[in-house]
Scaffold this motif. Structure first.
Motif, short mmCIF file in Angstrom:
data_model
loop_
_atom_site.label_atom_id
_atom_site.label_comp_id
_atom_site.label_asym_id
_atom_site.label_seq_id
_atom_site.Cartn_x
_atom_site.Cartn_y
_atom_site.Cartn_z
N SER A 134 -1.11 0.77 -7.29
CA SER A 134 -0.26 -0.33 -7.77
C SER A 134 0.76 -0.80 -6.74
CB SER A 134 0.44 0.11 -9.06
OG SER A 134 0.99 1.41 -8.94
N LYS A 135 0.65 -0.32 -5.51
CA LYS A 135 1.58 -0.76 -4.46
C LYS A 135 1.56 -2.28 -4.33
CE LYS A 135 -1.84 -0.50 -0.79
NZ LYS A 135 -2.54 0.44 0.07
N ARG A 136 2.75 -2.85 -4.14
CA ARG A 136 2.87 -4.29 -3.91
C ARG A 136 2.24 -5.16 -5.00
NH1 ARG A 136 1.70 -4.21 2.59
NH2 ARG A 136 3.80 -3.62 3.17
N GLU B 146 1.09 5.03 -5.35
CA GLU B 146 2.09 4.23 -4.65
C GLU B 146 2.24 4.72 -3.21
OE1 GLU B 146 4.12 1.63 -5.48
OE2 GLU B 146 3.22 1.35 -7.47
N ASN B 147 2.48 3.78 -2.28
CA ASN B 147 2.64 4.12 -0.86
C ASN B 147 4.06 4.09 -0.37
OD1 ASN B 147 -0.10 3.11 -1.24
ND2 ASN B 147 -0.30 3.33 0.98
N TYR B 148 4.91 3.31 -1.04
CA TYR B 148 6.25 3.06 -0.51
C TYR B 148 7.26 3.64 -1.48
CZ TYR B 148 3.21 -0.15 1.89
OH TYR B 148 2.15 -0.66 2.60
N LEU C 299 -8.62 17.64 -1.02
CA LEU C 299 -8.55 16.85 0.21
C LEU C 299 -8.60 15.37 -0.10
CD1 LEU C 299 -11.14 18.84 2.40
CD2 LEU C 299 -8.66 19.26 2.16
N MET C 300 -7.98 14.60 0.78
CA MET C 300 -8.00 13.13 0.69
C MET C 300 -8.37 12.57 2.05
SD MET C 300 -6.03 10.27 1.66
CE MET C 300 -4.56 9.40 1.15
N THR C 301 -9.06 11.43 2.06
CA THR C 301 -9.28 10.77 3.35
C THR C 301 -9.38 9.26 3.19
OG1 THR C 301 -10.44 11.00 5.45
CG2 THR C 301 -11.83 10.72 3.52
N GLY D 220 -12.56 7.14 -1.67
CA GLY D 220 -13.16 5.93 -2.22
C GLY D 220 -12.08 4.94 -2.60
N MET D 221 -12.23 3.70 -2.13
CA MET D 221 -11.31 2.61 -2.44
C MET D 221 -12.16 1.44 -2.98
SD MET D 221 -8.55 3.19 0.62
CE MET D 221 -9.24 2.20 1.88
N SER D 222 -11.54 0.27 -3.12
CA SER D 222 -12.26 -0.85 -3.74
C SER D 222 -13.61 -1.12 -3.06
CB SER D 222 -11.42 -2.11 -3.70
OG SER D 222 -10.29 -1.96 -4.53
N ARG E 277 -9.33 5.81 -5.46
CA ARG E 277 -8.02 5.12 -5.39
C ARG E 277 -8.27 3.62 -5.27
NH1 ARG E 277 -8.26 8.64 -1.13
NH2 ARG E 277 -8.11 6.81 0.20
N ILE E 278 -8.08 2.90 -6.37
CA ILE E 278 -8.52 1.51 -6.43
C ILE E 278 -7.34 0.56 -6.62
CG2 ILE E 278 -10.06 -0.12 -7.60
CD1 ILE E 278 -11.50 2.30 -6.28
N GLY E 279 -7.14 -0.33 -5.65
CA GLY E 279 -6.09 -1.33 -5.74
C GLY E 279 -6.65 -2.71 -6.02
N THR E 280 -7.16 -3.35 -4.98
CA THR E 280 -7.61 -4.75 -5.07
C THR E 280 -8.60 -5.02 -6.19
OG1 THR E 280 -7.59 -4.44 -2.68
CG2 THR E 280 -8.03 -6.64 -3.48
N ALA E 281 -9.56 -4.15 -6.38
CA ALA E 281 -10.58 -4.42 -7.40
C ALA E 281 -9.98 -4.43 -8.81
CB ALA E 281 -11.71 -3.39 -7.32
N GLU F 277 -5.60 -9.28 -4.95
CA GLU F 277 -4.94 -9.15 -3.65
C GLU F 277 -3.46 -8.81 -3.84
OE1 GLU F 277 -6.36 -9.18 -0.71
OE2 GLU F 277 -8.32 -9.56 -1.62
N ARG F 278 -2.92 -8.02 -2.93
CA ARG F 278 -1.52 -7.65 -3.03
C ARG F 278 -0.61 -8.84 -2.71
NH1 ARG F 278 -4.16 -2.77 -2.32
NH2 ARG F 278 -4.81 -3.11 -0.18
N THR F 279 0.58 -8.85 -3.31
CA THR F 279 1.42 -10.04 -3.25
C THR F 279 2.18 -10.22 -1.94
OG1 THR F 279 3.05 -8.78 -4.47
CG2 THR F 279 1.71 -10.30 -5.74
C1 LIG Z 1 -3.86 0.64 -0.49
C2 LIG Z 1 -4.57 1.94 -0.58
C3 LIG Z 1 -5.69 2.11 -1.42
C4 LIG Z 1 -6.30 0.99 -2.24
O1 LIG Z 1 -7.06 0.13 -1.44
P1 LIG Z 1 -7.92 -1.07 -2.08
O2 LIG Z 1 -8.85 -1.41 -0.98
O3 LIG Z 1 -6.97 -2.15 -2.42
O4 LIG Z 1 -8.64 -0.53 -3.27
C5 LIG Z 1 -6.25 3.37 -1.52
N1 LIG Z 1 -5.75 4.42 -0.84
C6 LIG Z 1 -4.69 4.29 -0.02
C7 LIG Z 1 -4.19 5.49 0.70
C8 LIG Z 1 -4.08 3.06 0.14
O5 LIG Z 1 -3.04 2.95 0.99
#
Ligand SMILES: *Cc1c(COP(=O)(O)O)cnc(C)c1O
Length: 228
Positions: free
Chosen positions: A35-37, A56-58, A160-162, A200-202, A217-221, A225-227
């Motif tokens: 949910s960042k940004r 969240e990243n920030y 682990l995360m990558t 795994g991301m979007s 970890r899914i943001g954009t999908a 797009e982030r604001t």
């Molecule tokens: C922003 C971010 C995501 C999400 O990325 P999307 O491509 O928007 O799904 C996942 N993991 C980390 C560590 C991020 O910084």
């Protein structure tokens, strides 16, 4: 409101299909909403639609959101780079941290986590492609770090995360390499309880799920797009 529900449904369908193609149970995969940004009303709508895990990243932005949003059952995951002066607030406000990549940070998080709270749930971020510009522990230093973090009292090492390099080929999947490292680490009795592969991301969740991801970890999908 409808829109976010539709997007959640679509992401869940992608997770289900990827799990089914891999012969895996989709229930074993947690959808972590990044949910960042993103604007607060959209995050609230995702919570109201049933999501519970938020990434969240920030730090400052996240602490403000946690304070104002009405999300009492949310689990907040810190997934961004960590400077030492941020560890106290992270230990106070988050349930999970996915981006631990050195012992000093882990020690501070453990010292600063209130013993009245459950242990902080930890993933070690691995620089799987050994990229100069990317955070994460080097593959060659992972085992030493994992064994040390597993000893810390107020942390629970979950896995682990990558974040892989953007270009990769199927026969050299970074997700498969992370899973191999994970299985190897789990041979240590102190690490045998690890159960989390945060990958795994979007754009690449299918490949990550095929390789055993347990948290995408899914943001954009989900949010678009982030604001900023
Ligand atoms: C922003 C971010 C995501 C999400 O990325 P999307 O491509 O928007 O799904 C996942 N993991 C980390 C560590 C991020 O910084």
């Amino acid at each position: 409101m409808h829109k976010i529900q539709d997007r959640i449904t679509q992401v869940n369908i992608r997770i289900k299909n990827a799990a089914s193609n891999a012969g895996r149970n989709p229930q074993a995969i947690t959808l972590l909403a990044v949910s960042k940004r993103q604007p607060n009303p959209l995050i609230q709508a995702a919570y109201d639609a049933g999501l519970r895990d938020f990434g969240e990243n920030y730090l400052q932005e996240a602490v403000e959101k946690i304070a104002v949003l009405a999300m009492p059952e949310a689990r907040w995951h810190f997934i961004g780079p960590i400077q030492s002066n941020k560890t106290r607030a992270i230990a106070e406000h988050f349930q999970w941290v996915h981006s631990v990549d050195r012992l000093k940070i882990a020690q501070r998080l453990s010292e600063q986590r209130s013993p009245a709270l459950p242990p902080l749930q930890i993933c070690l971020q691995v620089n799987i492609d050994n990229e100069d510009t990317k955070s994460g522990v080097k593959v060659t230093e992972l085992e030493t770090l994992a064994l040390a973090v597993a000893e810390l009292p107020h942390l629970q090492l979950r896995g682990l995360m990558t974040i892989p390099a953007t270009q990769y080929t199927a026969h050299n999947s970074p997700f498969v390499r992370l899973q191999t490292l994970f299985e190897r680490l789990k041979k240590h009795p102190q690490l045998a309880n690890m159960d989390t592969l945060s990958m795994g991301m979007s754009g690449d969740m299918e490949d990550a799920i095929a390789a055993g991801s347990t948290q995408v970890r899914i943001g954009t999908a989900l949010f678009g797009e982030r604001t900023h």
